[in-house]
Design an enzyme around this catalytic site. Sequence first.
Site, PDB file in Angstrom:
ATOM      1  N   LYS A  66      38.619  35.606  36.350  1.00 38.63           N
ATOM      2  CA  LYS A  66      40.228  36.019  36.164  1.00 38.63           C
ATOM      3  C   LYS A  66      40.789  34.871  35.211  1.00 38.63           C
ATOM      4  CE  LYS A  66      40.103  37.576  40.875  1.00 38.63           C
ATOM      5  NZ  LYS A  66      40.283  37.439  42.274  1.00 38.63           N
ATOM      6  N   GLN A 115      42.801  32.903  45.933  1.00 38.49           N
ATOM      7  CA  GLN A 115      41.488  33.695  46.430  1.00 38.49           C
ATOM      8  C   GLN A 115      41.073  33.714  47.773  1.00 38.49           C
ATOM      9  OE1 GLN A 115      39.800  35.103  43.832  1.00 38.49           O
ATOM     10  NE2 GLN A 115      38.249  35.993  45.450  1.00 38.49           N
ATOM     11  N   ASP A 131      48.585  40.167  43.752  1.00 38.52           N
ATOM     12  CA  ASP A 131      47.572  41.210  44.450  1.00 38.52           C
ATOM     13  C   ASP A 131      47.981  42.151  45.237  1.00 38.52           C
ATOM     14  OD1 ASP A 131      45.082  40.189  43.824  1.00 38.52           O
ATOM     15  OD2 ASP A 131      45.231  38.733  45.081  1.00 38.52           O
TER      16      ASP A 131
END
Length: 295
Positions: A54, A98, A121
């Site tokens: 990322k 994460q 997300d």
Amino acid sequence: MAAKLIKGAEISKQIREEIAVEIEELKGKHGLTPGLATILVGDDPGSKVYVGQKEKACDKLGIYSARTDIPADTSEEDLLGLVEKFNNDPKIHGILVQLPLPKHIDATRVIYAIEPDKDVDCFHPVNVGKLMIGTARFLPCTPHGIMELLKRSGTDTSGKHVVVVGRSNIVGKPIANLMLQRSPGGNATVTLCHTGTKDLAAFTKMADILIVAIGQPKAITADMVKDGVVVIDVGVNRIGKTPEGKGILAGDVDFDSVQEKAAAITPVPGGVGPMTITMLMKNTVEAAKATIGTK
Ligand code: NDP
């Protein structure tokens, strides 16, 4: 006849080129650089790889990337404090924590703490709810990637029977929901299957478009699909190593047999996989754009 390949790697590259143009425009016209904060708790090797990918994608596209690695024994309160810091940082437009998190941290509490406008997300219940009623600003990255794969491979979903196998919160449920929205890229009749489904093959055989996200290598075989189906294989399963020690990946679909019957199919790797991070970049740019004129 072998199926047409839906090449996620190529489609992802095309989308990244479009995103790069948008970023240049944001910088040039508005002096605005999109920013993504990534938080990695602990040193899980898989998570490290994902966060690294990322970060690299941000760097390549010119997105400002603030990566924070903190030890596995960080307290929940300290992590929440870090999230709050990024919630209040105007250089940051997207925040990604994460997952999975260490067991002593309540992941739900952490996700709820992310400002919904920075939840790139799309895990926050506000954004999940907006997705459900068709007013989402962000779409969750993997389902969003699937929508783009279908659109850009010329697969019309309207009026089709889409069968989704797998009901996870990050893939199965949201993609089923997106497919049934009365909007372009949706308007399908949707069936959602899971481990409680009796006679799975009876449903998969009815699919015009079959989306599989179950984490079971090669579970969907040729006898379970009809001729001409379009197959999106989300699964990523490690099934061994080459003599050189490189990991061998397989999808949830038995590619070799199913591609003989399908009209189109995503390969693994190189299908859905490359799309997920690309759509994260897209969401970060969208989040940045939404701040124009708000200050
Ligand atoms: P989860 O493990 O969270 O969910 C799996 C779902 O599949 C569950 O709903 C489960 O049902 C269902 N399921 C499992 N086995 C069967 C079966 N034999 N028949 C019918 N349903 C079954 O998985 P994820 O959605 O997170 O991921 C699925 C796969 O996709 C994994 O391989 C993962 O690595 C991959 N993935 C890939 C991504 C990418 O970017 N390419 C992103 C995210 C995931 P039940 O609810 O009843 O237990």
